[in-house]
Design a protein around this motif. Structure first.
Motif, PDB file in Angstrom:
ATOM      1  N   ALA A  99       0.837  -1.210   0.000  1.00  0.00           N
ATOM      2  CA  ALA A  99       0.000   0.000   0.000  1.00  0.00           C
ATOM      3  C   ALA A  99       0.871   1.260   0.000  1.00  0.00           C
ATOM      4  CB  ALA A  99      -0.945  -0.011   1.198  1.00  0.00           C
ATOM      5  N   ILE A 100       1.943   1.256   0.779  1.00  0.00           N
ATOM      6  CA  ILE A 100       2.856   2.402   0.808  1.00  0.00           C
ATOM      7  C   ILE A 100       3.549   2.560  -0.543  1.00  0.00           C
ATOM      8  CG2 ILE A 100       5.016   3.268   1.802  1.00  0.00           C
ATOM      9  CD1 ILE A 100       4.053   2.093   4.497  1.00  0.00           C
ATOM     10  N   ASN A 101       3.985   1.452  -1.132  1.00  0.00           N
ATOM     11  CA  ASN A 101       4.642   1.527  -2.444  1.00  0.00           C
ATOM     12  C   ASN A 101       3.689   2.062  -3.508  1.00  0.00           C
ATOM     13  OD1 ASN A 101       6.855   0.438  -1.184  1.00  0.00           O
ATOM     14  ND2 ASN A 101       6.718  -1.556  -2.177  1.00  0.00           N
ATOM     15  N   ARG A 102       2.438   1.590  -3.501  1.00  0.00           N
ATOM     16  CA  ARG A 102       1.451   2.107  -4.477  1.00  0.00           C
ATOM     17  C   ARG A 102       1.230   3.603  -4.280  1.00  0.00           C
ATOM     18  NH1 ARG A 102      -0.900  -3.081  -3.726  1.00  0.00           N
ATOM     19  NH2 ARG A 102      -2.120  -2.346  -1.962  1.00  0.00           N
ATOM     20  N   LEU A 103       1.175   4.030  -3.035  1.00  0.00           N
ATOM     21  CA  LEU A 103       0.994   5.449  -2.739  1.00  0.00           C
ATOM     22  C   LEU A 103       2.163   6.263  -3.293  1.00  0.00           C
ATOM     23  CD1 LEU A 103      -0.735   7.576  -1.258  1.00  0.00           C
ATOM     24  CD2 LEU A 103       0.658   7.109   0.760  1.00  0.00           C
ATOM     25  N   ALA A 104       3.377   5.746  -3.163  1.00  0.00           N
ATOM     26  CA  ALA A 104       4.548   6.443  -3.715  1.00  0.00           C
ATOM     27  C   ALA A 104       4.450   6.557  -5.231  1.00  0.00           C
ATOM     28  CB  ALA A 104       5.830   5.722  -3.305  1.00  0.00           C
ATOM     29  N   GLU A 105       3.976   5.499  -5.870  1.00  0.00           N
ATOM     30  CA  GLU A 105       3.790   5.541  -7.322  1.00  0.00           C
ATOM     31  C   GLU A 105       2.791   6.632  -7.701  1.00  0.00           C
ATOM     32  OE1 GLU A 105       2.825   1.716  -9.057  1.00  0.00           O
ATOM     33  OE2 GLU A 105       4.001   0.744  -7.486  1.00  0.00           O
ATOM     34  N   GLU A 106       1.698   6.709  -6.955  1.00  0.00           N
ATOM     35  CA  GLU A 106       0.615   7.648  -7.286  1.00  0.00           C
ATOM     36  C   GLU A 106       0.954   9.097  -6.967  1.00  0.00           C
ATOM     37  OE1 GLU A 106      -2.557   6.109  -4.920  1.00  0.00           O
ATOM     38  OE2 GLU A 106      -2.684   4.244  -6.064  1.00  0.00           O
ATOM     39  N   THR A 107       1.663   9.339  -5.856  1.00  0.00           N
ATOM     40  CA  THR A 107       1.843  10.719  -5.403  1.00  0.00           C
ATOM     41  C   THR A 107       3.145  11.367  -5.845  1.00  0.00           C
ATOM     42  OG1 THR A 107       2.732   9.949  -3.290  1.00  0.00           O
ATOM     43  CG2 THR A 107       0.363  10.440  -3.378  1.00  0.00           C
ATOM     44  N   ILE A 108       4.219  10.571  -5.929  1.00  0.00           N
ATOM     45  CA  ILE A 108       5.511  11.163  -6.303  1.00  0.00           C
ATOM     46  C   ILE A 108       6.061  10.565  -7.591  1.00  0.00           C
ATOM     47  CG2 ILE A 108       6.120  11.889  -3.955  1.00  0.00           C
ATOM     48  CD1 ILE A 108       8.010   9.394  -3.887  1.00  0.00           C
ATOM     49  N   ASP A 109       5.207   9.826  -8.299  1.00  0.00           N
ATOM     50  CA  ASP A 109       5.570   9.257  -9.593  1.00  0.00           C
ATOM     51  C   ASP A 109       6.788   8.328  -9.505  1.00  0.00           C
ATOM     52  OD1 ASP A 109       4.924   8.932 -12.280  1.00  0.00           O
ATOM     53  OD2 ASP A 109       6.392  10.431 -12.916  1.00  0.00           O
ATOM     54  N   ALA A 110       6.861   7.565  -8.413  1.00  0.00           N
ATOM     55  CA  ALA A 110       7.952   6.592  -8.260  1.00  0.00           C
ATOM     56  C   ALA A 110       7.701   5.398  -9.166  1.00  0.00           C
ATOM     57  CB  ALA A 110       8.048   6.139  -6.806  1.00  0.00           C
ATOM     58  N   LYS A 111       8.763   4.841  -9.691  1.00  0.00           N
ATOM     59  CA  LYS A 111       8.648   3.631 -10.505  1.00  0.00           C
ATOM     60  C   LYS A 111       8.411   2.440  -9.571  1.00  0.00           C
ATOM     61  CE  LYS A 111      11.714   5.412 -14.024  1.00  0.00           C
ATOM     62  NZ  LYS A 111      13.077   5.378 -14.546  1.00  0.00           N
ATOM     63  N   PRO A 112       7.534   1.520  -9.953  1.00  0.00           N
ATOM     64  CA  PRO A 112       7.225   0.390  -9.059  1.00  0.00           C
ATOM     65  C   PRO A 112       8.455  -0.375  -8.582  1.00  0.00           C
ATOM     66  CG  PRO A 112       5.717   0.414 -10.917  1.00  0.00           C
ATOM     67  CD  PRO A 112       6.764   1.464 -11.189  1.00  0.00           C
ATOM     68  N   GLU A 113       9.375  -0.643  -9.487  1.00  0.00           N
ATOM     69  CA  GLU A 113      10.548  -1.427  -9.115  1.00  0.00           C
ATOM     70  C   GLU A 113      11.546  -0.653  -8.253  1.00  0.00           C
ATOM     71  OE1 GLU A 113      11.403   0.580 -13.020  1.00  0.00           O
ATOM     72  OE2 GLU A 113       9.702  -0.519 -12.215  1.00  0.00           O
ATOM     73  N   SER A 114      11.345   0.643  -8.127  1.00  0.00           N
ATOM     74  CA  SER A 114      12.274   1.436  -7.324  1.00  0.00           C
ATOM     75  C   SER A 114      11.816   1.600  -5.878  1.00  0.00           C
ATOM     76  CB  SER A 114      12.496   2.814  -7.960  1.00  0.00           C
ATOM     77  OG  SER A 114      11.328   3.594  -7.851  1.00  0.00           O
ATOM     78  N   CYS A 115      10.585   1.218  -5.575  1.00  0.00           N
ATOM     79  CA  CYS A 115      10.068   1.336  -4.205  1.00  0.00           C
ATOM     80  C   CYS A 115      10.510   0.129  -3.389  1.00  0.00           C
ATOM     81  CB  CYS A 115       8.544   1.424  -4.211  1.00  0.00           C
ATOM     82  SG  CYS A 115       7.909   2.887  -5.045  1.00  0.00           S
ATOM     83  N   LYS A 116      11.346   0.366  -2.409  1.00  0.00           N
ATOM     84  CA  LYS A 116      11.862  -0.701  -1.559  1.00  0.00           C
ATOM     85  C   LYS A 116      11.521  -0.359  -0.116  1.00  0.00           C
ATOM     86  CE  LYS A 116      15.604  -0.980  -4.820  1.00  0.00           C
ATOM     87  NZ  LYS A 116      15.315   0.327  -5.422  1.00  0.00           N
ATOM     88  N   THR A 117      10.714  -1.207   0.508  1.00  0.00           N
ATOM     89  CA  THR A 117      10.252  -0.945   1.862  1.00  0.00           C
ATOM     90  C   THR A 117      10.765  -2.029   2.798  1.00  0.00           C
ATOM     91  OG1 THR A 117       8.261   0.127   1.008  1.00  0.00           O
ATOM     92  CG2 THR A 117       8.203  -0.579   3.300  1.00  0.00           C
ATOM     93  N   VAL A 118      11.418  -1.608   3.862  1.00  0.00           N
ATOM     94  CA  VAL A 118      11.940  -2.523   4.869  1.00  0.00           C
ATOM     95  C   VAL A 118      11.209  -2.263   6.190  1.00  0.00           C
ATOM     96  CG1 VAL A 118      13.840  -0.969   5.520  1.00  0.00           C
ATOM     97  CG2 VAL A 118      14.036  -3.404   5.943  1.00  0.00           C
ATOM     98  N   PHE A 119      10.940  -3.336   6.925  1.00  0.00           N
ATOM     99  CA  PHE A 119      10.276  -3.238   8.225  1.00  0.00           C
ATOM    100  C   PHE A 119      11.264  -3.634   9.313  1.00  0.00           C
ATOM    101  CE2 PHE A 119       6.815  -3.427   5.322  1.00  0.00           C
ATOM    102  CZ  PHE A 119       5.808  -2.702   5.913  1.00  0.00           C
TER     103      PHE A 119
END
Length: 121
Positions: free
Chosen positions: A24-44
């Protein structure tokens, strides 16, 4: 880019689906800041201890940090910030008797100082 870190109180482990929140956070980054899907890396990362004020018992926190290259419009960063808080509220609920603190930070990193590599096995 972006590199996304989600620090969360270990008392929240098992109360939310980390993968679903990350997606959900990665999709939000794609939608709001035009991030490329493969560039969103989320670590917990679970945090063992949270102390708030002088009591601090029963508190939990989710802190999301975005590190990204400069150049996004202030409105896009504001939409990302507000969207992250909303997404966390949808996915994470504190255990009974706990308070949940949520926060997000958007930091710009030096493009010249950043390097990455991908290794396939």
């Amino acid at each position: 880019m972006p590199q996304i870190s989600v620090d969360y109180s270990s008392s929240l482990a098992g109360t939310f689906d980390r993968r679903e929140l990350g997606l959900a956070i990665n999709r939000l980054a794609e939608e709001t800041i035009d991030a490329k899907p493969e560039s969103c890396k989320t670590v917990f990362r679970p945090s063992e201890e949270l102390v708030v004020g002088t009591v601090g018992a029963g508190d939990a926190q989710v802190f999301v940090e975005f590190q990204m290259f400069p150049g996004r419009a202030p409105e896009a960063k504001a939409a990302l910030r507000d969207g992250v808080l909303a997404v966390v509220a949808q996915h994470v609920r504190p255990p009974a008797g706990h308070r949940l603190f949520t926060a997000v930070n958007i930091a710009e990193i030096d493009r010249e100082g950043y390097r990455n590599a991908t290794v396939e096995g």
